[in-house]
Design a protein around this motif. Sequence first.
Motif, mmCIF file in Angstrom:
data_model
loop_
_atom_site.group_PDB
_atom_site.id
_atom_site.type_symbol
_atom_site.label_atom_id
_atom_site.label_comp_id
_atom_site.label_asym_id
_atom_site.label_seq_id
_atom_site.Cartn_x
_atom_site.Cartn_y
_atom_site.Cartn_z
ATOM 1 N N VAL A 118 0.816 -1.217 0.000
ATOM 2 C CA VAL A 118 0.000 0.000 0.000
ATOM 3 C C VAL A 118 0.850 1.266 0.000
ATOM 4 O O VAL A 118 0.671 2.146 -0.845
ATOM 5 C CB VAL A 118 -0.973 0.000 1.194
ATOM 6 C CG1 VAL A 118 -1.668 1.354 1.314
ATOM 7 C CG2 VAL A 118 -2.011 -1.101 1.017
ATOM 8 N N VAL A 119 1.787 1.403 0.950
ATOM 9 C CA VAL A 119 2.562 2.638 1.061
ATOM 10 C C VAL A 119 3.419 2.884 -0.177
ATOM 11 O O VAL A 119 3.355 3.979 -0.766
ATOM 12 C CB VAL A 119 3.414 2.640 2.349
ATOM 13 C CG1 VAL A 119 4.399 3.813 2.341
ATOM 14 C CG2 VAL A 119 2.513 2.742 3.570
ATOM 15 N N PRO A 120 4.242 1.911 -0.633
ATOM 16 C CA PRO A 120 5.013 2.186 -1.860
ATOM 17 C C PRO A 120 4.133 2.424 -3.075
ATOM 18 O O PRO A 120 4.449 3.272 -3.914
ATOM 19 C CB PRO A 120 5.876 0.920 -2.029
ATOM 20 C CG PRO A 120 5.257 -0.120 -1.166
ATOM 21 C CD PRO A 120 4.588 0.600 -0.057
ATOM 22 N N LEU A 121 3.018 1.709 -3.174
ATOM 23 C CA LEU A 121 2.127 1.886 -4.320
ATOM 24 C C LEU A 121 1.517 3.284 -4.324
ATOM 25 O O LEU A 121 1.512 3.976 -5.353
ATOM 26 C CB LEU A 121 1.027 0.831 -4.290
ATOM 27 C CG LEU A 121 -0.038 0.929 -5.385
ATOM 28 C CD1 LEU A 121 0.576 0.696 -6.757
ATOM 29 C CD2 LEU A 121 -1.157 -0.073 -5.140
ATOM 30 N N VAL A 122 0.997 3.722 -3.180
ATOM 31 C CA VAL A 122 0.367 5.044 -3.088
ATOM 32 C C VAL A 122 1.397 6.138 -3.358
ATOM 33 O O VAL A 122 1.162 7.054 -4.164
ATOM 34 C CB VAL A 122 -0.285 5.243 -1.708
ATOM 35 C CG1 VAL A 122 -0.682 6.702 -1.510
ATOM 36 C CG2 VAL A 122 -1.505 4.344 -1.565
ATOM 37 N N MET A 137 5.258 7.292 6.548
ATOM 38 C CA MET A 137 5.282 6.075 5.727
ATOM 39 C C MET A 137 5.378 4.829 6.594
ATOM 40 O O MET A 137 4.714 3.826 6.325
ATOM 41 C CB MET A 137 6.452 6.129 4.742
ATOM 42 C CG MET A 137 6.295 7.187 3.664
ATOM 43 S SD MET A 137 7.673 7.196 2.510
ATOM 44 C CE MET A 137 7.272 8.643 1.539
ATOM 45 N N THR A 138 6.204 4.877 7.637
ATOM 46 C CA THR A 138 6.345 3.699 8.497
ATOM 47 C C THR A 138 5.066 3.423 9.284
ATOM 48 O O THR A 138 4.756 2.280 9.600
ATOM 49 C CB THR A 138 7.514 3.870 9.485
ATOM 50 O OG1 THR A 138 7.293 5.034 10.285
ATOM 51 C CG2 THR A 138 8.828 4.024 8.736
ATOM 52 N N GLN A 139 4.302 4.486 9.600
ATOM 53 C CA GLN A 139 3.052 4.322 10.348
ATOM 54 C C GLN A 139 1.840 4.150 9.444
ATOM 55 O O GLN A 139 0.734 3.907 9.937
ATOM 56 C CB GLN A 139 2.836 5.534 11.263
ATOM 57 C CG GLN A 139 3.872 5.654 12.371
ATOM 58 C CD GLN A 139 3.673 6.886 13.232
ATOM 59 O OE1 GLN A 139 2.901 7.786 12.880
ATOM 60 N NE2 GLN A 139 4.354 6.927 14.367
ATOM 61 N N MET A 192 -2.013 7.660 5.712
ATOM 62 C CA MET A 192 -2.223 7.856 4.285
ATOM 63 C C MET A 192 -2.413 9.320 3.890
ATOM 64 O O MET A 192 -1.941 9.746 2.836
ATOM 65 C CB MET A 192 -3.435 7.034 3.825
ATOM 66 C CG MET A 192 -3.290 5.536 4.054
ATOM 67 S SD MET A 192 -1.733 4.867 3.418
ATOM 68 C CE MET A 192 -1.924 5.188 1.674
ATOM 69 N N LEU A 193 -3.106 10.108 4.705
ATOM 70 C CA LEU A 193 -3.290 11.514 4.349
ATOM 71 C C LEU A 193 -1.953 12.244 4.258
ATOM 72 O O LEU A 193 -1.723 13.040 3.336
ATOM 73 C CB LEU A 193 -4.191 12.201 5.375
ATOM 74 C CG LEU A 193 -5.699 11.971 5.212
ATOM 75 C CD1 LEU A 193 -6.448 12.618 6.374
ATOM 76 C CD2 LEU A 193 -6.204 12.522 3.901
ATOM 77 N N GLN A 194 -1.069 11.993 5.199
ATOM 78 C CA GLN A 194 0.243 12.636 5.185
ATOM 79 C C GLN A 194 1.083 12.157 4.008
ATOM 80 O O GLN A 194 1.776 12.957 3.361
ATOM 81 C CB GLN A 194 0.966 12.362 6.505
ATOM 82 C CG GLN A 194 0.284 12.997 7.714
ATOM 83 C CD GLN A 194 1.075 12.820 8.997
ATOM 84 O OE1 GLN A 194 2.122 12.183 9.014
ATOM 85 N NE2 GLN A 194 0.577 13.388 10.085
ATOM 86 N N ILE A 195 1.015 10.861 3.713
ATOM 87 C CA ILE A 195 1.755 10.314 2.574
ATOM 88 C C ILE A 195 1.263 10.937 1.269
ATOM 89 O O ILE A 195 2.049 11.313 0.391
ATOM 90 C CB ILE A 195 1.608 8.777 2.516
ATOM 91 C CG1 ILE A 195 2.297 8.136 3.727
ATOM 92 C CG2 ILE A 195 2.200 8.215 1.223
ATOM 93 C CD1 ILE A 195 2.000 6.659 3.889
#
Length: 424
Positions: free
Chosen positions: A45-49, A133-135, A138-141
């Motif tokens: 999810v994080v790398p994809l977003v 990113m580690t947490q 999503m809004l911040q990312i």
Amino acid sequence: MASGILLGLLLRNLLPDSLFVKDYITEGLLHVIGAIFISSLKMLVVPLVFVSLVCGTCSLSDPSKLGRLGGKTISFYLFTTAIALTISIVAAILIHPGNASLVSSTMEFTVKEAPSLSEVIINIVPDNPIQAMTQGNMLQIILFAVIFGFAISHIGERGERVALFFNDLNEIIMRVVTLVMQLAPYGVFALMAKLSLTLGMETFGSVVKYFLLVVAVLLIQALVVYPILLKVFSGLNPLMFLRKIRDVQLFAFSTASSNATLPVTIEASEHRMGVDNKIASFTLPLGATINMDGTAIMQGVATVFIAQVFGIELSLTDYAMVVVTATLASIGTAGVPGVGLIMLAMVLNQVGLPVEGIALIIGVDRLLDMLRTAVNVTGDTVATVIIAKSEGAFNEEVFNDSQAGKAATSFEEQVLNAKANSKT
């Protein structure tokens, strides 16, 4: 899904008290397979977003275009959330699912404090993007990725080199998504088998009317409201859309997570619907974070239900406050542990209803969570298709082709396509 449910029901009825089934199958094999599958999805999810949003944003070099796209997306999401809330409240008032006899003096429910609107707005800006990113905030990312991509598009030749790197990285991540998706049938089988083994059917007794009403409103939103909006704003065939979104809906139902379903939603939007990557990579991660129509429906019905159970009359002003509060709260949902129930506590407090009433609906919330997640991803995809059509970044031939995107290309073909796209 069907096989998993069938296995769970068979084991539940044939071996109801078996410790072997409980320890080695339910909490053993099925739990391990399901947990590994969900973890593999969350891993992406994080790398994809981040990467997809950077790619999408750096391709929008015109600031006015980026602002227009963001304005359209957020406005549409808030609009559909307000519609969902209004329908749910009106339906709950007309059907009257609450019964005062359900009130119990022993009801207890401890909920974490919901953030205020000001805290939600402040927390959108990351003080440490790596920590965000580690947490998985999503809004911040999303905000950091948009700023980062915008900067790339405005530093000339050096930015073009970085953009090519991110485009290549995006292709690699999508290849990882393809590999993980090959595990999907086994993961879904294990998740559904465990669910049917562990879900207590007796929990439906006292709140069956509430449960059925929420389901009915969710279906109205997914099968009536969204198709009408799609037809009105884009002129596309709603039946074709519903046919192509079916797999995404089933996947969302199985995982009960919009974020976990995001790789599947992006793939379906681009290859099945014909949406350009620069639109899908912006609207879908944003939708998975702030567009919670299914959750809003639950909050609307639950608020009226709890008010009826405790015999509390709500005024028109109170109902209006529920719509406004829950619509704005949907923006902060993704960054808050406990999601729907915490936001519901915030709405209940806003109109002076007892938060303890949440204990009445906890028993059926897991199933409803699965259903509302399917509605959430449907709303995300409808918005993406409509916005892509309005921006001229939509391939209508792909949308009207019922077979488009069904046959996955080989890895070699994907590499060649990526190189061709990079050269272009």
